[in-house]
Every structure is written in structure tokens, then in C-alpha cells.
Design an enzyme around this catalytic site. Structure first.
Site, PDB file in Angstrom:
ATOM      1  N   HIS A  45       0.845  -1.190   0.000  1.00 52.70           N
ATOM      2  CA  HIS A  45       0.000   0.000   0.000  1.00 52.70           C
ATOM      3  C   HIS A  45       0.878   1.236   0.000  1.00 52.70           C
ATOM      4  O   HIS A  45       1.993   1.220   0.447  1.00 52.70           O
ATOM      5  CB  HIS A  45      -0.894   0.003   1.233  1.00 52.70           C
ATOM      6  CG  HIS A  45      -1.891  -1.124   1.219  1.00 52.70           C
ATOM      7  ND1 HIS A  45      -2.734  -1.343   0.165  1.00 52.70           N
ATOM      8  CD2 HIS A  45      -2.168  -2.063   2.126  1.00 52.70           C
ATOM      9  CE1 HIS A  45      -3.493  -2.393   0.442  1.00 52.70           C
ATOM     10  NE2 HIS A  45      -3.165  -2.844   1.624  1.00 52.70           N
ATOM     11  N   THR A  46       0.280   2.344  -0.398  1.00 48.03           N
ATOM     12  CA  THR A  46       0.921   3.661  -0.377  1.00 48.03           C
ATOM     13  C   THR A  46       1.206   3.872   1.044  1.00 48.03           C
ATOM     14  O   THR A  46       0.237   3.943   1.739  1.00 48.03           O
ATOM     15  CB  THR A  46      -0.142   4.715  -0.664  1.00 48.03           C
ATOM     16  OG1 THR A  46      -0.950   4.329  -1.680  1.00 48.03           O
ATOM     17  CG2 THR A  46       0.408   6.087  -0.785  1.00 48.03           C
ATOM     18  N   GLN A  47       2.339   3.977   1.538  1.00 52.41           N
ATOM     19  CA  GLN A  47       1.900   4.506   2.796  1.00 52.41           C
ATOM     20  C   GLN A  47       2.784   5.458   3.538  1.00 52.41           C
ATOM     21  O   GLN A  47       3.229   5.245   4.631  1.00 52.41           O
ATOM     22  CB  GLN A  47       1.156   3.476   3.566  1.00 52.41           C
ATOM     23  CG  GLN A  47      -0.339   3.353   3.011  1.00 52.41           C
ATOM     24  CD  GLN A  47      -0.886   4.391   2.150  1.00 52.41           C
ATOM     25  OE1 GLN A  47      -0.656   5.546   2.324  1.00 52.41           O
ATOM     26  NE2 GLN A  47      -1.684   4.071   1.155  1.00 52.41           N
TER      27      GLN A  47
END
Lengths: 280, 272
Positions: A45-47
Site C-alpha cells: 500500500h501507499t503509505q
């Protein structure tokens, strides 16, 4: 894995073949006997936020709500994009002010605009009620909470300002990447929560009292307070810009001002000693 | 051949070679405190209304206490987003139950359901401390308290949240009579028998004291009082029964109504 090459189609690929038949990257790591389109490995995920907007301020006044945000989208400490609008209207009586990751904000705009277009289409043929600010806020809250629960947060803090046509009253609420929600007559995100919120509360309570039963600020007073707050933020928040917009949401609809600047005063700097280069 | 063996030094360097990982933290603590006390034929469930994060007050009015049925009230404390969403789910389950069984769920069943729902998320818990108060099927006042993953028990009283460590010892002393001795020859103490007026003043004192000594407690207080059917309300509604500054309203019945009554008392707390 099955070979996809026309000459050998249908035959199994060699056991340790790492040849990528579809030119995808990285190579899908399929185990024999498992469905080939199943998900492989943990989902990435982008995170962390990359290009970010700083504080958003919100204030209820007599007849509506005002929301202010500056025009800067920073890339770390670089003032990267200096003409970004962080106030986004949704329909006739709702407006978002968004801090945090600007690409998540753009995605959010796209999703919500699509939803509103769909609602508009329904309203053409039906006595379909338009989404109230509260409806949109509820939707955002559920979205943000669902995404944080998937460990894939929408990296924003959002103020929702609006006018409730049915109750004939203003609406102001907050939601962030954790799905945390709350409402208050004055709101601020990020640095604004430290620097501006006390000023906003002081101004609000000076007239309305601590129970909020007194008269609210007039439009002019509210605008003045917000301008003061934006100036204070520009003085002290290194990720801010002296170029901002103020949106007003009333029964008449949404009005977003042109970008403006606060008058700043730097003369005092000449009298300071002890910082920077001085001959004496 | 030695080339292919790991050098001891290479192993020692591993931790520094790994990139520093920034992991998203899906939880927050929103402060505040809740408490509930059971009487013989009533139950009192209270919470303050401040919601904070760190040193910031997010809002001076956010609800933590929720009426579930005519005889059940739930207080939640901890991570507010989890709390709100947990309550939403509980209410949904209660609605489904009513559709399926044509009656509202009883208190002890709600308690067990809450434990199941909390334990269902054992490996990504709701970061919420729950206290359930209300009237049991036999008409007695009850309090159930839960930990975030579902351990629960029925008690006479419980405090939870930021000021738990300030309030619970006070309740242990005043409700469970800990460290008190009855006068020689007098009746032994029985916890859970105090009159409503006494319980209410204990609740108010708990929160005003917690407000003085804990920065995350304050702004306002909501006290829900659930009364068993046919119980007198003279000790609550009578002239001069409530302390100064208290406002009371009766919450209408949610279902058919079997005679239980729920009242909501609000009082301001200090805002500093």
C-alpha cells in the site's frame, strides 16, 4: 504455469522458468496447483504522504460556514506546487477542505464527483433528494474508516462544510485517515489545530458564549478572524503559503474566493540580534 | 566454496542494512472516561463529552454513551473511530435480532453478543473499552464491563478510560466498601444497594474530581439512568432532587415499552 507461446501453447512451462510471458513486473510467483490469478504475497500500500497540503480552517458564522486553506502543495520541505486549490465544492451546498496527501485528494475528488454526477442524473427523472452535507460526511467517514481498517488509509484530514437545506442550519465536521470523526463550531487540521484553533475558539466564544447560545460572528467578523489565522499560520508554519482562499457556504450556495494574501509585517526582524549575519 | 558461506560479519551488519520501516498506525487514543454503577432496580451509565488527541481538544461535545434498547445503555471509551463503528454494528445486530425474534434482545444476551463481536476481531481489535449498563430480565440493575478483546464480567460498578485509575479506587471504596468497617453490631455492607441519589452524587463527584486531575477529562457529562419497571421516579424527578446546573430529559421508549424508563441527565464540567 501454462505456456502462452503460440508454438508451445497449452504445455507446461519448465519448472524453474522465470521467463515473464506477459512482460509484467515483478514476476508473479505462482505455486503449482494453485489458481493462477490468485493474489500473490502481501499487498503493498501507499503509505506515506508525498505531496502534501497543510492546515485547513473552518468556522461557523451567522448564516453559514467559512472554510479556509492555502494554495500550497509541498513536496517535503520543497514548496512544490504554489497554485493548488484545496477547497472542493460538491453539489450546491457542500464543500471539502482537504489537508494531507494531494494525490489521495485528487482521487477523492474524482470518486465524489462521479458519485454526484450519478445523483444528478437520478434527480433529472425522479424526485430524488440531493445529498445533504451530512450524507456526504457520513459517506466520507465510512470510506476513511474502511480504508484504515484495510491498512490502506486515505492520507487526508478533511473538513466538510455545508448548509443543511432541511434543518436550515450550517454544517461543519472533520474526518481523517484514521476514520476519526467529530464536529464543533470551529475546526482546524494539522498545525492549525495548534495555532489557529485557539484564536478561532476565542473569537467564536466572545460572542456566542461557551454554550454557543449567543449571537454568532457576522460574515465580516468571521472573515477577519480567518484572515488573521491564515497570517499567523504563514508566520509560523514552514509548510504554508501567503496565498489562500476562503470558501463561504450559505443557503445561497458555495462561494470560493479568489486567492488572496495577508498583509505581513517584517520590520521587527531588522531589530533582532543574535540570528544570522550581523556586523554588530 | 567458502565464498558461498555467510560471513559472520555480514550477519551482524544486517540490521543496519535494512531500511527504516514507517508503518501506518491504525489506532489513536481519544481520552475521556466512562463509568457505570448498578443499583437494585436501576443502573447509571455516564461518560464525559471531551474528545482529545494528545494535548489537543478535538471537540468539547462528542458522545460516548449510547442508548441501545429500553433497558440497555452502552458506554464506549478508547479509540473514538472504533467506538463509533462498534456501536453502529451493535445497533445493527440488535435490529436484526428484533426482526428475527419480534422482541428486543435482553441485557445478558447483549453482553454475550458484545463479547463475541469483540473477540471476532481478536487479531485486529477494536481499541475500545466497553461498559454496558441496564436492567436484567429479573428487574435488577446490572453493569457488564469488557476489555477490548471481549473478556467480560457482571459487576456492581466499573470505571474505564483515561481516568480509570483515579475513579475506580474511589468506587471500590464507596460502592464495594473496601477499607471500611461496619460499626460494631450494625448490618454488614452489601455492594450494589445504594439509593439513586447517593449513586448520582458519586458519579458527579467522580467526574468533577477526574476533571480536576486529568487533562483528558472535562467539558461536559452525560448520565443515563435506566429504571426498572414500576420503580418510583420520585427520587429523581422530585423538586430539588438534582444538583444545580443539571438538566434532565426522559428518553422515549424505543420499542413496545415494557415499563422501563431511561433518563438522560447532562451537566457541564470544567473546560480547562
Amino acid at each position: 504455469m501454462m505456456s502462452q507461446h503460440p508454438a508451445t501453447w497449452g504445455q507446461p512451462t519448465p519448472a524453474n522458468s522465470s521467463f515473464n510471458q506477459f512482460n509484467t513486473f515483478p514476476l508473479p510467483q505462482t505455486q503449482r496447483g494453485q489458481s493462477s490469478h490468485a493474489h500473490h504475497g502481501p499487498v503493498g500500500h501507499t503509505q506515506q504522504p508525498l505531496v502534501t497540503g497543510t492546515s485547513v480552517l473552518g468556522l461557523k458564522y451567522d448564516g453559514g460556514v467559512m472554510i479556509a486553506a492555502d494554495n500550497l502543495a509541498s513536496y517535503g520541505s520543497l514548496a512544490r506546487f504554489r497554485d493548488i486549490q484545496r477547497l472542493h465544492p460538491l453539489g450546491q451546498h457542500t464543500l471539502l477542505g482537504v489537508a494531507g496527501d494531494m494525490s489521495d485528494f485528487q482521487w477523492l475528488k474524482k470518486e465524489l464527483d462521479a458519485l454526484l454526477r450519478e445523483e444528478d442524473a437520478l434527480a433529472l427523472t425522479d424526485s430524488h433528494p440531493s445529498l445533504s452535507p451530512k450524507n456526504i460526511y457520513e459517506l466520507l467517514s465510512n470510506l476513511f474508516y474502511a480504508r484504515r481498517s484495510k491498512m490502506n488509509p486515505v492520507w487526508n484530514a478533511v473538513l466538510v462544510g455545508g448548509w443543511d437545506k432541511v434543518k436550515k442550519e450550517s454544517f461543519l465536521a472533520y474526518v481523517d485517515l484514521l476514520g476519526t470523526t467529530y464536529t464543533a463550531p470551529t475546526l482546524a487540521t494539522g498545525f492549525g489545530a495548534h495555532l489557529a484553533q485557539p484564536l478561532l475558539r476565542e473569537a467564536y466564544e466572545a460572542k456566542a458564549g461557551i454554550d454557543g447560545n449567543g449571537p454568532l460572528l457576522t460574515k465580516e467578523e468571521a472573515e477577519k478572524v480567518l484572515e488573521d489565522c491564515m497570517k499567523v499560520l504563514f508566520y509560523r508554519d514552514a509548510r504554508s503559503l501567503n496565498k489562500y482562499q476562503i470558501a463561504t457556504i450559505t443557503s445561497e450556495g458555495v462561494d470560493i474566493s479568489d486567492s488572496k494574501s495577508a498583509d505581513t509585517y517584517w520590520k521587527f526582524a531588522e531589530g533582532l540580534r543574535g540570528y544570522g549575519a550581523q556586523t554588530q | 566454496m567458502a565464498l558461498y558461506h555467510n560471513q559472520p560479519m555480514a550477519h551482524a551488519q544486517e540490521p543496519t542494512a535494512a531500511p527504516i520501516e514507517h508503518r501506518f498506525n491504525p489506532y489513536s487514543d481519544n481520552g475521556g472516561s466512562i463509568l457505570a454503577i448498578a443499583g437494585t432496580d436501576f443502573s447509571v451509565i455516564a461518560g464525559d463529552t471531551r474528545q482529545s488527541e494528545g494535548y489537543n481538544i478535538q471537540t468539547r461535545y462528542a458522545r460516548k454513551v449510547w442508548q441501545l434498547t429500553d433497558k440497555a445503555v452502552l458506554a464506549t471509551n478508547g479509540f473514538a473511530a472504533d467506538g463509533n463503528n462498534f456501536v453502529k454494528r451493535v445497533k445493527q445486530r440488535l435490529e436484526w435480532y428484533e426482526h428475527a425474534h419480534h422482541k428486543p434482545m435482553g441485557l445478558k444476551s447483549i453482553a454475550r453478543m458484545i463479547q463475541t463481536m469483540l473477540y471476532g476481531k481478536r487479531f485486529f481489535p477494536y481499541y475500545v473499552y466497553n461498559i454496558l449498563g441496564g436492567i436484567e430480565e429479573d428487574g435488577s440493575g446490572a453493569v457488564y464491563s469488557f476489555d477490548p478483546v471481549g473478556s467480560y464480567e457482571r459487576e456492581a460498578c466499573r470505571a474505564a478510560g483515561a481516568a480509570q485509575s483515579l475513579i475506580q479506587p474511589f468506587l471500590d471504596n464507596q460502592i464495594y466498601f473496601k477499607n471500611q468497617q461496619p460499626e460494631p453490631g450494625s448490618q454488614p455492607f452489601i455492594p450494589g444497594n445504594l439509593p439513586l441519589a447517593t449513586v448520582l452524587s458519586l458519579v458527579v463527584d467522580s467526574f468533577t474530581s477526574a476533571t480536576e486531575r486529568h487533562i483528558e477529562v472535562g467539558d461536559g457529562m452525560e448520565i443515563y439512568i435506566v429504571m426498572a419497571r414500576d420503580r418510583t421516579t420520585d427520587d429523581l424527578l422530585g423538586e430539588g432532587k438534582l444538583q444545580k446546573g443539571m438538566e434532565i430529559e426522559e428518553l422515549g421508549t424505543l420499542g413496545e415499552g415494557q415499563g422501563e424508563r431511561t433518563f438522560l441527565v447532562r451537566q457541564a464540567l470544567k473546560r480547562d
